[in-house]
Design an enzyme around this catalytic site. Structure first.
Site, PDB file in Angstrom:
ATOM      1  N   LYS A  74       6.345  -1.546   2.134  1.00 19.13           N
ATOM      2  CA  LYS A  74       5.382  -0.910   2.796  1.00 19.13           C
ATOM      3  C   LYS A  74       4.132  -1.846   2.421  1.00 19.13           C
ATOM      4  O   LYS A  74       3.132  -1.954   1.645  1.00 19.13           O
ATOM      5  CB  LYS A  74       4.893   0.434   1.966  1.00 19.13           C
TER       6      LYS A  74
ATOM      7  N   TYR B 233       0.742  -1.153  -0.162  1.00 21.29           N
ATOM      8  CA  TYR B 233       0.050  -0.088   0.061  1.00 21.29           C
ATOM      9  C   TYR B 233       1.019   1.100  -0.087  1.00 21.29           C
ATOM     10  O   TYR B 233       2.158   1.188   0.077  1.00 21.29           O
ATOM     11  CB  TYR B 233      -1.126  -0.086   1.062  1.00 21.29           C
TER      12      TYR B 233
ATOM     13  N   GLU C  95      12.421   2.726  14.348  1.00 25.94           N
ATOM     14  CA  GLU C  95      11.619   3.537  14.073  1.00 25.94           C
ATOM     15  C   GLU C  95      10.285   3.329  14.915  1.00 25.94           C
ATOM     16  O   GLU C  95      10.237   2.561  15.919  1.00 25.94           O
ATOM     17  CB  GLU C  95      11.134   3.288  12.616  1.00 25.94           C
TER      18      GLU C  95
ATOM     19  N   LEU D 267      11.216   1.871   7.391  1.00 28.34           N
ATOM     20  CA  LEU D 267      10.245   2.107   6.042  1.00 28.34           C
ATOM     21  C   LEU D 267      11.011   3.356   5.752  1.00 28.34           C
ATOM     22  O   LEU D 267      11.344   4.401   6.282  1.00 28.34           O
ATOM     23  CB  LEU D 267       8.992   2.337   6.215  1.00 28.34           C
TER      24      LEU D 267
END
Length: 279
Positions: A144, A33, A176, A200
């Site tokens: 993702k 996505y 993260e 990411l």
């Protein structure tokens, strides 16, 4: 959220958008996505988002060749020039006639997109609490992917502790957030973990680094030990829809002065001005 969505070449009411229960996205989370902000009807850093999308598609071996112009033609009819919004795009490997872990041949990918309004996040002004948790996700965090169960469990554990975000830890270093990238101000220098398979590659993250360098702010990409993070004067988490969110409490301990700091204030001003320059 707009009532009109895009599904496999058609614009239709959200209530009428349906996929097969044998879609591999539903059965396996076999898809990727992308989330793309749009300010006053203009897609933000659009080509960067499409590049990240294509990288994710390549990593999961899903062939879907569309140019940035073709994607823009799909998204533009859903955008409102009077609002700040975001496009949510999801692509799965598609419907297969039977459930099988292996990739079936000659599948047609399922392509779904919708547009939602960006709502102001109060934490951007007041700051948020965060908690450090072990990073229990898979080894391809740079993809993702729609299979977000590990992220959801980590975020929920943070929420259960009255925190807005989980900051994830691997081998003594922070990577993260459960749904964000991470920045810290250490000894006056802005630092974010380097891109790798463990994080990411955030578009907002890249913009912040560009703005910092353009404005001669001390910054670098480097690993951040948990102990160093605990002594940071400022901590931020960043994402496309929430932008920059200051963390004012970590693991129950106050960060810096316990309020959004001066480096955040400067960077947020720079980011807002940059956004306006594009509109």
């Amino acid at each position: 959220m707009s009532d009109t969505v895009y599904l496999n070449g058609e614009y239709l009411p959200l209530a009428d958008a349906k996929i097969s229960v044998l879609d591999r996205g539903f059965l396996f989370g076999d898809g990727v996505y992308e989330v793309i902000p749009a300010y006053a009807g203009r897609l933000f850093r659009f080509e960067d988002h499409i590049l990240r999308l294509n990288n994710s598609l390549r990593e999961i071996r899903l062939d879907l060749n569309k140019s940035a112009a073709e994607w823009q033609a799909i998204f533009q009819p859903m955008l409102d020039s009077g609002k700040d919004e975001y496009i949510y795009l999801q692509i799965t490997r598609g419907y297969a006639p039977k459930r099988d872990h292996g990739f079936p041949e000659q599948l047609v990918p399922t392509v779904f997109a919708m547009c939602s309004e960006i709502k102001p996040f109060p934490g951007r002004v007041t700051g948020v609490k965060a908690v450090t948790l072990d990073d229990t996700r898979w080894q391809k965090c740079h993809v993702k992917a729609t299979a977000l169960l590990a992220h959801l469990l980590l975020r929920q554990e943070a929420l259960d502790q009255d925190c807005a975000e989980a900051i994830l830890v691997r081998n003594g270093y922070v990577t993260e957030g459960a749904a964000s990238n991470l920045f810290a101000v250490l000894d006056g220098e802005l630092i974010t973990p380097p891109n790798s398979n463990e994080i990411l590659p955030g578009i907002t993250r890249d913009v912040i680094l560009e703005l910092a360098k353009a404005n001669r702010m001390a910054c670098k990409e480097d690993v951040i030990a948990v102990e160093a993070l605990q002594n940071a004067s400022e901590i931020w988490v960043t994402s496309s829809t929430r932008e920059i969110v200051p963390v004012i409490e970590l693991d129950g301990q106050v960060v810096g002065p316990g309020k959004p700091g001066p480096v955040f204030q400067k960077m947020d001003q720079l980011l807002q001005a940059y956004k306006q320059s594009l509109v």
